[in-house]
Design a protein around this motif. Sequence first.
Motif, PDB file in Angstrom:
ATOM      1  N   LEU A 169       0.821  -1.211   0.000  1.00 57.38           N
ATOM      2  CA  LEU A 169       0.000   0.000   0.000  1.00 57.38           C
ATOM      3  C   LEU A 169       0.852   1.258   0.000  1.00 57.38           C
ATOM      4  N   GLU A 170       1.925   1.242   0.822  1.00 59.79           N
ATOM      5  CA  GLU A 170       2.801   2.413   0.874  1.00 59.79           C
ATOM      6  C   GLU A 170       3.480   2.650  -0.475  1.00 59.79           C
ATOM      7  N   ARG A 171       3.882   1.565  -1.112  1.00 60.04           N
ATOM      8  CA  ARG A 171       4.566   1.715  -2.398  1.00 60.04           C
ATOM      9  C   ARG A 171       3.613   2.199  -3.502  1.00 60.04           C
ATOM     10  N   VAL A 172       2.393   1.694  -3.469  1.00 62.40           N
ATOM     11  CA  VAL A 172       1.408   2.149  -4.452  1.00 62.40           C
ATOM     12  C   VAL A 172       1.119   3.632  -4.262  1.00 62.40           C
ATOM     13  N   LEU A 173       0.964   4.048  -3.008  1.00 61.45           N
ATOM     14  CA  LEU A 173       0.712   5.470  -2.724  1.00 61.45           C
ATOM     15  C   LEU A 173       1.849   6.328  -3.250  1.00 61.45           C
ATOM     16  N   TRP A 174       3.094   5.889  -3.008  1.00 60.85           N
ATOM     17  CA  TRP A 174       4.222   6.718  -3.445  1.00 60.85           C
ATOM     18  C   TRP A 174       4.352   6.733  -4.963  1.00 60.85           C
ATOM     19  N   GLN A 175       3.911   5.681  -5.614  1.00 63.17           N
ATOM     20  CA  GLN A 175       3.887   5.718  -7.076  1.00 63.17           C
ATOM     21  C   GLN A 175       2.944   6.814  -7.565  1.00 63.17           C
ATOM     22  N   LEU A 176       1.919   7.095  -6.777  1.00 66.46           N
ATOM     23  CA  LEU A 176       0.938   8.110  -7.157  1.00 66.46           C
ATOM     24  C   LEU A 176       1.396   9.529  -6.821  1.00 66.46           C
ATOM     25  N   ILE A 177       2.079   9.700  -5.688  1.00 69.24           N
ATOM     26  CA  ILE A 177       2.423  11.055  -5.239  1.00 69.24           C
ATOM     27  C   ILE A 177       3.927  11.319  -5.219  1.00 69.24           C
ATOM     28  N   GLY A 178       4.720  10.351  -5.652  1.00 74.74           N
ATOM     29  CA  GLY A 178       6.171  10.446  -5.490  1.00 74.74           C
ATOM     30  C   GLY A 178       6.897  11.309  -6.506  1.00 74.74           C
ATOM     31  N   ARG A 179       6.160  11.941  -7.406  1.00 75.90           N
ATOM     32  CA  ARG A 179       6.767  12.846  -8.373  1.00 75.90           C
ATOM     33  C   ARG A 179       6.117  14.225  -8.261  1.00 75.90           C
ATOM     34  N   THR A 180       6.915  15.269  -8.396  1.00 75.30           N
ATOM     35  CA  THR A 180       6.392  16.631  -8.393  1.00 75.30           C
ATOM     36  C   THR A 180       5.765  16.938  -9.751  1.00 75.30           C
ATOM     37  N   SER A 181       5.152  18.103  -9.868  1.00 73.96           N
ATOM     38  CA  SER A 181       4.489  18.472 -11.121  1.00 73.96           C
ATOM     39  C   SER A 181       5.460  18.574 -12.288  1.00 73.96           C
ATOM     40  N   ASP A 182       6.748  18.843 -11.990  1.00 70.96           N
ATOM     41  CA  ASP A 182       7.744  18.914 -13.060  1.00 70.96           C
ATOM     42  C   ASP A 182       8.517  17.605 -13.218  1.00 70.96           C
ATOM     43  N   GLY A 183       8.029  16.537 -12.571  1.00 66.63           N
ATOM     44  CA  GLY A 183       8.577  15.211 -12.789  1.00 66.63           C
ATOM     45  C   GLY A 183       9.746  14.806 -11.917  1.00 66.63           C
ATOM     46  N   ARG A 184      10.112  15.626 -10.938  1.00 63.72           N
ATOM     47  CA  ARG A 184      11.240  15.281 -10.070  1.00 63.72           C
ATOM     48  C   ARG A 184      10.769  14.367  -8.933  1.00 63.72           C
ATOM     49  N   ARG A 185      11.733  13.648  -8.373  1.00 64.24           N
ATOM     50  CA  ARG A 185      11.420  12.756  -7.263  1.00 64.24           C
ATOM     51  C   ARG A 185      11.134  13.580  -6.005  1.00 64.24           C
ATOM     52  N   ARG A 186      10.004  13.302  -5.384  1.00 65.29           N
ATOM     53  CA  ARG A 186       9.621  14.003  -4.166  1.00 65.29           C
ATOM     54  C   ARG A 186      10.355  13.390  -2.973  1.00 65.29           C
ATOM     55  N   TYR A 187      10.923  14.215  -2.121  1.00 63.25           N
ATOM     56  CA  TYR A 187      11.562  13.695  -0.915  1.00 63.25           C
ATOM     57  C   TYR A 187      10.550  13.617   0.226  1.00 63.25           C
ATOM     58  N   THR A 188      10.898  12.901   1.272  1.00 61.44           N
ATOM     59  CA  THR A 188       9.993  12.665   2.394  1.00 61.44           C
ATOM     60  C   THR A 188      10.356  13.561   3.578  1.00 61.44           C
ATOM     61  N   ASP A 189       9.792  13.228   4.723  1.00 59.64           N
ATOM     62  CA  ASP A 189      10.072  13.974   5.954  1.00 59.64           C
ATOM     63  C   ASP A 189      11.551  13.927   6.326  1.00 59.64           C
ATOM     64  N   ASP A 190      12.279  12.897   5.894  1.00 59.40           N
ATOM     65  CA  ASP A 190      13.701  12.803   6.205  1.00 59.40           C
ATOM     66  C   ASP A 190      14.443  14.051   5.734  1.00 59.40           C
ATOM     67  N   THR A 191      14.239  14.404   4.475  1.00 56.87           N
ATOM     68  CA  THR A 191      14.902  15.582   3.920  1.00 56.87           C
ATOM     69  C   THR A 191      14.258  16.864   4.417  1.00 56.87           C
ATOM     70  N   GLN A 192      12.920  16.885   4.499  1.00 59.92           N
ATOM     71  CA  GLN A 192      12.246  18.104   4.936  1.00 59.92           C
ATOM     72  C   GLN A 192      12.708  18.533   6.331  1.00 59.92           C
ATOM     73  N   MET A 193      12.795  17.595   7.252  1.00 58.64           N
ATOM     74  CA  MET A 193      13.205  17.952   8.610  1.00 58.64           C
ATOM     75  C   MET A 193      14.696  18.299   8.668  1.00 58.64           C
ATOM     76  N   SER A 194      15.486  17.747   7.767  1.00 62.49           N
ATOM     77  CA  SER A 194      16.888  18.135   7.670  1.00 62.49           C
ATOM     78  C   SER A 194      17.018  19.559   7.147  1.00 62.49           C
ATOM     79  N   VAL A 195      16.188  19.926   6.176  1.00 71.31           N
ATOM     80  CA  VAL A 195      16.128  21.309   5.699  1.00 71.31           C
ATOM     81  C   VAL A 195      15.715  22.233   6.842  1.00 71.31           C
ATOM     82  N   ASP A 196      14.733  21.802   7.623  1.00 71.20           N
ATOM     83  CA  ASP A 196      14.282  22.597   8.765  1.00 71.20           C
ATOM     84  C   ASP A 196      15.419  22.852   9.753  1.00 71.20           C
ATOM     85  N   VAL A 197      16.205  21.809  10.027  1.00 66.75           N
ATOM     86  CA  VAL A 197      17.341  21.947  10.943  1.00 66.75           C
ATOM     87  C   VAL A 197      18.315  22.994  10.421  1.00 66.75           C
TER      88      VAL A 197
END
Length: 306
Positions: A29-57
């Motif tokens: 289920l998690e993999r199917v969901l990411w296949q649906l939302i894992g790309r941005t509108s310009d086709g790049r790979r979307r990062y998860t909370d791992d990178t977002q929280m590192s950016v926040d730091v």
Amino acid sequence: MIVESKFTGCFIGLAIGDAYGAFYEGGILERVLWQLIGRTSDGRRRYTDDTQMSVDVAQSFLENGGIDQDNLAQKFASSYKWSRGYGPSAAKLLKGISKGRDWRELNRKKFPEGSLGNGAAMRAPVVTLCHPYNDTTLANYIKESAEITHAHPLAIEGAYAIAIATYMALEDESNEIIIKAILIKTDSDRYRLKLNKCMDLLLSSGGTDSNVIKKHLGNGILATESCITAIYFALKYRDSSLEHMLGDIFGLAGDADTIGAMAGSIWGAFNGVKSMAQMAEDVENVGLIESLAKQLYNNYLTKISA
């Protein structure tokens, strides 16, 4: 002196491991969901909370000249989006902070000892870039950045192990010296056993079966089941390609994105950014990540010239 390419390689390596690994994480289920939302509108790979929280730091540190826990907690909360794949406990905590509640009231609400997840460890490499020295200040920064969401002592200890590995990769230390340095700072027998096994696996000739790694080091969401695994891969593949390392990590399944992020950051600290340029182009907001890494490097240069 550490060169700038290692800072940018560390931060971008984290984002690559995360964004590429998100497609392999969890169950069907998690993999199917990411296949649906894992790309941005310009086709790049979307990062998860791992990178977002590192950016926040990184952003919070640069704004405040240090780890300001209240500011960082607010930064975590304001950046929260369900589509980043935050865990349920972290999501609830961050939503509570957004509603005006103190993180100190929330970080042990579900788990009395604090969360044992690897959320603190996944952002530990960037905490290290904020203070690239293996000293008391780094240990304090790791604890302060961790306990907002992951207050369990073993979660903090795992994050510190990742931080030491990152620092020593920036300094190009040998695998044996890195493992010994982490062991010196390790109190838990659970980590000590895994570190010793990690060293044994690194010294063995040939490849290591993925089932052996899962059995002895782990591939799960707990810090105790992923931090040493990430260190193992980063050290074993330090002279191999990033693609090769990540391919073998993703073959483990489990918490693929976070193990990939931690290992990718340490690998990047060893090798710099040049060798990952093509993969980096496929990750969203890589320009922002590179800019933050360079600002952290300038902060480092200011410190060493003072």
